[in-house]
Write a protein that holds these residues in place. Structure first.
Motif, PDB file in Angstrom:
ATOM      1  N   GLU A  65     -49.685 -10.152   5.182  1.00  0.00           N
ATOM      2  CA  GLU A  65     -48.911  -8.696   5.043  1.00  0.00           C
ATOM      3  C   GLU A  65     -49.291  -7.487   6.339  1.00  0.00           C
ATOM      4  O   GLU A  65     -50.083  -7.072   6.009  1.00  0.00           O
ATOM      5  CB  GLU A  65     -49.616  -8.160   3.823  1.00  0.00           C
ATOM      6  CG  GLU A  65     -49.088  -8.874   2.169  1.00  0.00           C
ATOM      7  CD  GLU A  65     -47.067  -8.857   1.990  1.00  0.00           C
ATOM      8  OE1 GLU A  65     -46.705  -7.739   2.368  1.00  0.00           O
ATOM      9  OE2 GLU A  65     -47.252  -9.330   1.433  1.00  0.00           O
ATOM     10  N   ALA A  66     -47.971  -7.124   6.843  1.00  0.00           N
ATOM     11  CA  ALA A  66     -48.560  -5.706   7.706  1.00  0.00           C
ATOM     12  C   ALA A  66     -47.217  -5.249   7.877  1.00  0.00           C
ATOM     13  O   ALA A  66     -45.898  -5.586   7.733  1.00  0.00           O
ATOM     14  CB  ALA A  66     -48.467  -6.530   9.189  1.00  0.00           C
ATOM     15  N   ASP A  67     -46.777  -4.097   8.454  1.00  0.00           N
ATOM     16  CA  ASP A  67     -46.491  -3.277   8.756  1.00  0.00           C
ATOM     17  C   ASP A  67     -45.048  -3.252   9.975  1.00  0.00           C
ATOM     18  O   ASP A  67     -44.088  -3.526   9.107  1.00  0.00           O
ATOM     19  CB  ASP A  67     -46.739  -1.674   8.700  1.00  0.00           C
ATOM     20  CG  ASP A  67     -47.411  -0.958   7.627  1.00  0.00           C
ATOM     21  OD1 ASP A  67     -46.930  -0.977   6.311  1.00  0.00           O
ATOM     22  OD2 ASP A  67     -48.014  -0.322   7.583  1.00  0.00           O
ATOM     23  N   THR A  68     -45.493  -3.967  10.796  1.00  0.00           N
ATOM     24  CA  THR A  68     -44.973  -4.364  12.218  1.00  0.00           C
ATOM     25  C   THR A  68     -45.634  -5.549  12.861  1.00  0.00           C
ATOM     26  O   THR A  68     -46.818  -5.907  12.058  1.00  0.00           O
ATOM     27  CB  THR A  68     -45.354  -3.711  13.045  1.00  0.00           C
ATOM     28  OG1 THR A  68     -46.609  -3.542  13.772  1.00  0.00           O
ATOM     29  CG2 THR A  68     -44.719  -2.150  12.310  1.00  0.00           C
ATOM     30  N   ASP A  69     -44.732  -6.940  13.679  1.00  0.00           N
ATOM     31  CA  ASP A  69     -45.657  -7.480  13.909  1.00  0.00           C
ATOM     32  C   ASP A  69     -46.555  -7.328  14.752  1.00  0.00           C
ATOM     33  O   ASP A  69     -47.760  -8.426  14.650  1.00  0.00           O
ATOM     34  CB  ASP A  69     -44.349  -8.218  14.786  1.00  0.00           C
ATOM     35  CG  ASP A  69     -43.204  -8.965  13.886  1.00  0.00           C
ATOM     36  OD1 ASP A  69     -42.857  -9.075  12.904  1.00  0.00           O
ATOM     37  OD2 ASP A  69     -42.366  -9.280  14.737  1.00  0.00           O
ATOM     38  N   ARG A  70     -46.604  -6.369  15.470  1.00  0.00           N
ATOM     39  CA  ARG A  70     -47.130  -5.953  16.519  1.00  0.00           C
ATOM     40  C   ARG A  70     -48.791  -5.760  15.925  1.00  0.00           C
ATOM     41  O   ARG A  70     -50.253  -6.554  15.389  1.00  0.00           O
ATOM     42  CB  ARG A  70     -47.369  -4.863  17.243  1.00  0.00           C
ATOM     43  CG  ARG A  70     -48.008  -4.202  17.909  1.00  0.00           C
ATOM     44  CD  ARG A  70     -48.070  -4.703  19.130  1.00  0.00           C
ATOM     45  NE  ARG A  70     -49.273  -5.791  19.477  1.00  0.00           N
ATOM     46  CZ  ARG A  70     -49.411  -7.075  20.156  1.00  0.00           C
ATOM     47  NH1 ARG A  70     -48.711  -7.527  20.781  1.00  0.00           N
ATOM     48  NH2 ARG A  70     -50.526  -7.597  20.033  1.00  0.00           N
ATOM     49  N   ALA A  71     -48.831  -5.512  14.075  1.00  0.00           N
ATOM     50  CA  ALA A  71     -50.273  -5.247  13.421  1.00  0.00           C
ATOM     51  C   ALA A  71     -50.403  -6.748  12.864  1.00  0.00           C
ATOM     52  O   ALA A  71     -52.053  -6.908  13.346  1.00  0.00           O
ATOM     53  CB  ALA A  71     -49.886  -4.467  12.850  1.00  0.00           C
ATOM     54  N   ALA A  72     -49.610  -7.324  12.487  1.00  0.00           N
ATOM     55  CA  ALA A  72     -49.844  -8.485  12.303  1.00  0.00           C
ATOM     56  C   ALA A  72     -49.922  -9.385  13.064  1.00  0.00           C
ATOM     57  O   ALA A  72     -51.466  -9.857  12.961  1.00  0.00           O
ATOM     58  CB  ALA A  72     -48.693  -8.980  12.134  1.00  0.00           C
ATOM     59  N   MET A  86     -44.218  -2.568   3.802  1.00  0.00           N
ATOM     60  CA  MET A  86     -45.559  -4.458   4.388  1.00  0.00           C
ATOM     61  C   MET A  86     -44.092  -5.669   4.108  1.00  0.00           C
ATOM     62  O   MET A  86     -43.354  -5.470   3.000  1.00  0.00           O
ATOM     63  CB  MET A  86     -46.400  -4.628   3.256  1.00  0.00           C
ATOM     64  CG  MET A  86     -46.911  -3.486   3.447  1.00  0.00           C
ATOM     65  SD  MET A  86     -48.260  -2.926   4.691  1.00  0.00           S
ATOM     66  CE  MET A  86     -49.876  -3.979   3.901  1.00  0.00           C
ATOM     67  N   ALA A  87     -44.435  -6.281   4.741  1.00  0.00           N
ATOM     68  CA  ALA A  87     -43.914  -7.477   4.837  1.00  0.00           C
ATOM     69  C   ALA A  87     -44.785  -8.361   5.289  1.00  0.00           C
ATOM     70  O   ALA A  87     -45.366  -8.517   5.842  1.00  0.00           O
ATOM     71  CB  ALA A  87     -42.797  -7.636   5.693  1.00  0.00           C
ATOM     72  N   ALA A  88     -44.326  -9.933   4.854  1.00  0.00           N
ATOM     73  CA  ALA A  88     -44.576 -10.962   5.092  1.00  0.00           C
ATOM     74  C   ALA A  88     -43.992 -11.720   5.979  1.00  0.00           C
ATOM     75  O   ALA A  88     -43.637 -11.829   6.727  1.00  0.00           O
ATOM     76  CB  ALA A  88     -44.627 -12.030   4.463  1.00  0.00           C
ATOM     77  N   VAL A  89     -45.693 -11.606   7.592  1.00  0.00           N
ATOM     78  CA  VAL A  89     -45.412 -12.655   8.235  1.00  0.00           C
ATOM     79  C   VAL A  89     -45.810 -13.332   9.061  1.00  0.00           C
ATOM     80  O   VAL A  89     -47.251 -13.355   8.932  1.00  0.00           O
ATOM     81  CB  VAL A  89     -46.184 -11.266   9.792  1.00  0.00           C
ATOM     82  CG1 VAL A  89     -45.816 -11.413  10.914  1.00  0.00           C
ATOM     83  CG2 VAL A  89     -45.959  -9.946   9.626  1.00  0.00           C
ATOM     84  N   LYS A  90     -45.510 -14.473   9.772  1.00  0.00           N
ATOM     85  CA  LYS A  90     -45.380 -15.709   9.492  1.00  0.00           C
ATOM     86  C   LYS A  90     -46.378 -15.725  11.453  1.00  0.00           C
ATOM     87  O   LYS A  90     -45.962 -15.106  12.155  1.00  0.00           O
ATOM     88  CB  LYS A  90     -44.734 -16.977   9.675  1.00  0.00           C
ATOM     89  CG  LYS A  90     -44.870 -16.810   8.209  1.00  0.00           C
ATOM     90  CD  LYS A  90     -43.603 -17.784   7.938  1.00  0.00           C
ATOM     91  CE  LYS A  90     -43.139 -18.060   5.798  1.00  0.00           C
ATOM     92  NZ  LYS A  90     -42.537 -19.884   6.376  1.00  0.00           N
ATOM     93  N   ILE A  91     -47.520 -16.334  11.076  1.00  0.00           N
ATOM     94  CA  ILE A  91     -47.981 -16.622  12.728  1.00  0.00           C
ATOM     95  C   ILE A  91     -49.008 -17.777  12.495  1.00  0.00           C
ATOM     96  O   ILE A  91     -49.028 -18.060  11.767  1.00  0.00           O
ATOM     97  CB  ILE A  91     -49.658 -15.224  12.532  1.00  0.00           C
ATOM     98  CG1 ILE A  91     -48.450 -13.935  12.670  1.00  0.00           C
ATOM     99  CG2 ILE A  91     -49.946 -15.819  13.474  1.00  0.00           C
ATOM    100  CD1 ILE A  91     -49.552 -12.790  12.139  1.00  0.00           C
TER     101      ILE A  91
END
Lengths: 82, 82
Positions: A50-57, A1-6
């Motif tokens: 927090e998500a496993d992939t950019d796509r999921a975020a 899980m990584a923090a993805v900025k959107i």
């Protein structure tokens, strides 16, 4: 899980009047600026998920935008990575 | 002279509290979403200016943003071509 900025940008649909944008647009000549061809104002939302992939975020952000950030009757939104 | 489409994003400075973003952030778990690491809400302005070059249009949009769209005491803004 990584923090993805959107980033989610929410704008009124083109056929919906935008009084706030119109007010700013009308003020431009009074302040010495050239007239704007068009000027519309919407919301700019920066969030971190927090998500496993950019796509999921991005999917999660899209569901959040549909539910909470935009009114789908009068607004369109775009979702992208920051 | 050509019409140049420009986007100005205005956000509260990081050290300024954002009650609107906080309210949305607090609502996420209640709606079945994961908690957001951060969530801040600003303004997204799309405008169209007549100018000879992109550079001139961006300069004009920057002056408009400083004067009319952002409060430089509490807000930062970015200007870019759409």
């Amino acid at each position: 899980m990584a923090a993805v900025k959107i980033v989610v940008d929410v704008m009124l649909k083109p056929e919906i009047l935008d009084p706030q944008g119109q007010a700013v647009s009308n003020a431009l000549p009074n302040l010495g600026f050239a007239t704007a061809g068009s000027l519309r104002i919407g919301k700019h939302v920066e969030l971190e998920l927090e998500a496993d992939t950019d796509r999921a975020a991005l999917d999660q952000a899209t569901r959040i935008a549909e539910t909470l950030l935009a009114n789908p009757v009068i607004e369109d939104f775009t979702v992208r990575l920051a």
